[in-house]
Design a protein around this motif. Structure first.
Motif, PDB file in Angstrom:
ATOM      1  N   LEU A 120      10.708   0.034   2.027  1.00 53.08           N
ATOM      2  CA  LEU A 120       9.725  -0.985   1.658  1.00 53.08           C
ATOM      3  C   LEU A 120      10.256  -2.379   1.947  1.00 53.08           C
ATOM      4  N   ASP A 121      11.519  -2.605   1.593  1.00 43.69           N
ATOM      5  CA  ASP A 121      12.147  -3.904   1.860  1.00 43.69           C
ATOM      6  C   ASP A 121      12.217  -4.201   3.355  1.00 43.69           C
ATOM      7  N   ALA A 122      12.513  -3.191   4.160  1.00 36.76           N
ATOM      8  CA  ALA A 122      12.612  -3.396   5.606  1.00 36.76           C
ATOM      9  C   ALA A 122      11.257  -3.791   6.192  1.00 36.76           C
ATOM     10  N   ILE A 123      10.202  -3.122   5.737  1.00 35.44           N
ATOM     11  CA  ILE A 123       8.863  -3.456   6.235  1.00 35.44           C
ATOM     12  C   ILE A 123       8.483  -4.865   5.786  1.00 35.44           C
ATOM     13  N   ARG A 127       8.026  -7.629  -1.338  1.00 33.77           N
ATOM     14  CA  ARG A 127       7.598  -6.256  -1.620  1.00 33.77           C
ATOM     15  C   ARG A 127       6.220  -6.255  -2.262  1.00 33.77           C
ATOM     16  N   SER A 128       6.072  -7.114  -3.247  1.00 35.76           N
ATOM     17  CA  SER A 128       4.813  -7.191  -3.982  1.00 35.76           C
ATOM     18  C   SER A 128       3.656  -7.532  -3.053  1.00 35.76           C
ATOM     19  N   GLU A 129       3.871  -8.488  -2.176  1.00 34.93           N
ATOM     20  CA  GLU A 129       2.809  -8.891  -1.255  1.00 34.93           C
ATOM     21  C   GLU A 129       2.505  -7.783  -0.255  1.00 34.93           C
ATOM     22  N   LEU A 130       3.521  -7.026   0.150  1.00 38.46           N
ATOM     23  CA  LEU A 130       3.297  -5.897   1.042  1.00 38.46           C
ATOM     24  C   LEU A 130       2.370  -4.870   0.382  1.00 38.46           C
ATOM     25  N   VAL A 131       2.671  -4.510  -0.856  1.00 41.62           N
ATOM     26  CA  VAL A 131       1.839  -3.542  -1.575  1.00 41.62           C
ATOM     27  C   VAL A 131       0.437  -4.107  -1.791  1.00 41.62           C
ATOM     28  N   GLU A 132       0.334  -5.395  -2.122  1.00 39.82           N
ATOM     29  CA  GLU A 132      -0.969  -6.056  -2.294  1.00 39.82           C
ATOM     30  C   GLU A 132      -1.807  -5.934  -1.025  1.00 39.82           C
ATOM     31  N   ARG A 133      -1.193  -6.231   0.108  1.00 43.24           N
ATOM     32  CA  ARG A 133      -1.937  -6.202   1.377  1.00 43.24           C
ATOM     33  C   ARG A 133      -2.321  -4.782   1.781  1.00 43.24           C
ATOM     34  N   ILE A 134      -1.483  -3.811   1.466  1.00 40.47           N
ATOM     35  CA  ILE A 134      -1.863  -2.416   1.715  1.00 40.47           C
ATOM     36  C   ILE A 134      -3.049  -2.054   0.825  1.00 40.47           C
ATOM     37  N   GLY A 135      -2.984  -2.429  -0.443  1.00 41.04           N
ATOM     38  CA  GLY A 135      -4.075  -2.146  -1.378  1.00 41.04           C
ATOM     39  C   GLY A 135      -5.384  -2.811  -0.990  1.00 41.04           C
ATOM     40  N   ARG A 136      -5.307  -3.965  -0.370  1.00 40.96           N
ATOM     41  CA  ARG A 136      -6.510  -4.680   0.086  1.00 40.96           C
ATOM     42  C   ARG A 136      -6.935  -4.256   1.491  1.00 40.96           C
ATOM     43  N   ILE A 141      -3.237  -4.391   5.543  1.00 42.00           N
ATOM     44  CA  ILE A 141      -2.302  -3.604   6.321  1.00 42.00           C
ATOM     45  C   ILE A 141      -2.808  -2.170   6.175  1.00 42.00           C
ATOM     46  N   PRO A 142      -3.510  -1.664   7.174  1.00 40.13           N
ATOM     47  CA  PRO A 142      -4.175  -0.375   7.021  1.00 40.13           C
ATOM     48  C   PRO A 142      -3.214   0.811   6.993  1.00 40.13           C
ATOM     49  N   VAL A 143      -3.513   1.725   6.106  1.00 42.50           N
ATOM     50  CA  VAL A 143      -2.858   3.019   6.054  1.00 42.50           C
ATOM     51  C   VAL A 143      -3.995   4.008   6.252  1.00 42.50           C
ATOM     52  N   ASN A 144      -4.130   4.498   7.461  1.00 40.35           N
ATOM     53  CA  ASN A 144      -5.311   5.264   7.830  1.00 40.35           C
ATOM     54  C   ASN A 144      -5.155   6.737   7.460  1.00 40.35           C
ATOM     55  N   VAL A 145      -5.411   7.072   6.204  1.00 41.11           N
ATOM     56  CA  VAL A 145      -5.316   8.461   5.772  1.00 41.11           C
ATOM     57  C   VAL A 145      -6.502   9.283   6.269  1.00 41.11           C
ATOM     58  N   ASN A 146      -7.570   8.618   6.652  1.00 41.54           N
ATOM     59  CA  ASN A 146      -8.746   9.339   7.148  1.00 41.54           C
ATOM     60  C   ASN A 146      -8.491  10.021   8.482  1.00 41.54           C
ATOM     61  N   SER A 147      -7.480   9.567   9.212  1.00 38.96           N
ATOM     62  CA  SER A 147      -7.183  10.181  10.504  1.00 38.96           C
ATOM     63  C   SER A 147      -6.293  11.417  10.363  1.00 38.96           C
ATOM     64  N   LEU A 148      -5.797  11.671   9.152  1.00 40.27           N
ATOM     65  CA  LEU A 148      -4.934  12.821   8.932  1.00 40.27           C
ATOM     66  C   LEU A 148      -5.752  14.101   8.818  1.00 40.27           C
ATOM     67  N   THR A 149      -5.175  15.180   9.296  1.00 45.75           N
ATOM     68  CA  THR A 149      -5.816  16.483   9.107  1.00 45.75           C
ATOM     69  C   THR A 149      -5.604  16.924   7.659  1.00 45.75           C
ATOM     70  N   GLN A 150      -6.356  17.915   7.232  1.00 41.21           N
ATOM     71  CA  GLN A 150      -6.190  18.440   5.879  1.00 41.21           C
ATOM     72  C   GLN A 150      -4.782  19.007   5.697  1.00 41.21           C
TER      73      GLN A 150
END
Length: 76
Positions: A35-38, A46-55, A58-67
Motif C-alpha cells: 500500500l505504501d509503495a502504491i 495511504r489514507s488518500e489512496l484508500v479514499e480514491r479507491i473507494g470513490r 482509482i478503479p479496481v475493476n472487479v466486474n472484469s473478474l471471472t467467478q
C-alpha cells in the motif's frame, strides 16, 4: 488534502465535500508495504489512496473478474 506537513482543521472538509472519518484497518507488514509503495508512487498518503479507491477515482475493476477468480480471491 491539506498542504504537506500541515494538519487540516478538524471537522472541515479539505478536498472533498465531506469530512473524513477515522477508521482502522488491520494489514500484514507485506500489505502495508504494498500500500505504501502504491501511495508513494502516486505521491499521496495511504489514507488518500484508500479514499480514491473507494470513490472509484482509482478503479479496481472487479466486474472484469471471472467467478472463479473472485472465489480464489475470497479463499486467499
Amino acid at each position: 488534502m491539506g498542504k504537506k506537513g500541515q494538519k487540516g482543521q478538524k471537522d472541515l472538509p479539505e478536498l472533498y465535500d465531506e469530512v473524513k472519518k477515522r477508521v482502522n484497518l488491520a494489514l500484514t507488514p507485506t500489505g502495508i508495504n504494498g500500500l505504501d509503495a502504491i501511495a508513494s508512487s502516486l505521491d499521496i498518503s495511504r489514507s488518500e489512496l484508500v479514499e480514491r479507491i473507494g470513490r472509484n477515482l482509482i478503479p479496481v475493476n472487479v466486474n472484469s473478474l471471472t467467478q472463479e477468480e473472485k472465489e480464489a480471491i475470497k479463499k486467499h
